[in-house]
Enzyme design. Sequence first.
Site, PDB file in Angstrom:
ATOM      1  N   TYR A  83      35.104 -46.336  45.646  1.00 52.37           N
ATOM      2  CA  TYR A  83      34.141 -45.406  45.021  1.00 52.37           C
ATOM      3  C   TYR A  83      34.166 -44.025  45.660  1.00 52.37           C
ATOM      4  CZ  TYR A  83      30.981 -46.468  48.939  1.00 52.37           C
ATOM      5  OH  TYR A  83      30.438 -46.629  50.177  1.00 52.37           O
ATOM      6  N   GLU A  84      34.753 -43.911  46.851  1.00 52.36           N
ATOM      7  CA  GLU A  84      34.842 -42.582  47.473  1.00 52.36           C
ATOM      8  C   GLU A  84      35.865 -41.706  46.762  1.00 52.36           C
ATOM      9  OE1 GLU A  84      34.679 -42.582  51.963  1.00 52.36           O
ATOM     10  OE2 GLU A  84      34.735 -44.725  51.623  1.00 52.36           O
ATOM     11  N   SER A 210      33.332 -53.461  48.470  1.00 51.21           N
ATOM     12  CA  SER A 210      34.529 -53.328  49.325  1.00 51.21           C
ATOM     13  C   SER A 210      35.279 -54.651  49.395  1.00 51.21           C
ATOM     14  CB  SER A 210      34.101 -52.892  50.731  1.00 51.21           C
ATOM     15  OG  SER A 210      33.407 -53.946  51.382  1.00 51.21           O
TER      16      SER A 210
END
Length: 271
Positions: A83-84, A210
């Site tokens: 998502y980063e 994650s």
Amino acid sequence: MQSLVETELAAIDAAAAAIRGRFPAFPRVAVVLGSGLGDVLKTGGASLPYSEIPHFPKPRVAGHHGVLEVGEVAVFRGRCHYYEGHPMEAVVRPVRAMARLGVETLIVTNAAGSVHAALRPGELMLIEDHINLLGANPLRGDNFDGLGPRFPDLSAAYDPGLRRAAAAAAREAKVRLRRGVYAAVGGPSYETPAEIRMLRRAGADAVGMSTVPEVIAARHAGVRVAAISCITNLAAGLSKEPLTHEEVLETTRRAAGGLDRLLRALIRRIG
Ligand code: HPA
């Protein structure tokens, strides 16, 4: 022109070479510490910031240090998430670099929400299996034949022997270790209550953003995996409180002592 696979392999090798330059004898066991867990498992060993490792993605989220520490085991303090905005190759590059460095066993940790109220914040959960809802897979694209097969088997992704060792380690360390299925979602927004009801019906026990890419890349490369979730909150709709990253980090601090003892006992058993 280099193919994408060749370019990526060169990046992995450059990262591995920089790590080997600093730590010529790299351990066979590595640990990835997730959100808020970055102070667990102090080894007293030397450290290398990810910023000094070429092509290593830098975590940009609070609660992730971005430092590799090498003692008896290699401890990766902090990770990058899909998502980063990092591409999947970058998210799993540290895992592929470890495989290149000879790591045989990877222990992954994360912070996760509980999908049913029987699994309480502050508890630790041994991941027995996962559901990948990221909408992405790190192995998409040309296969890295030098790393592993096109169609790797995930029917025992979380190594049964390591799971038994973790259960025994938990008894020894007097830590309560629950077991369950981890669902990986893309984030970064938390889920809706309807999504959590769906996850519960689908067989998930915990939800997070994650771990699954790293586990897939590790299994592809033939690395054995154990994974532990720190349950940090009741997922959306299970409590009246809104979800916050601060709550997640606060609960990891509470659970860190037990996780530290569990990891040390597990690492002793792996030998
Ligand atoms: N949902 C998704 N990811 C998370 C959560 C959650 O409730 N808690 C910690 N990581």
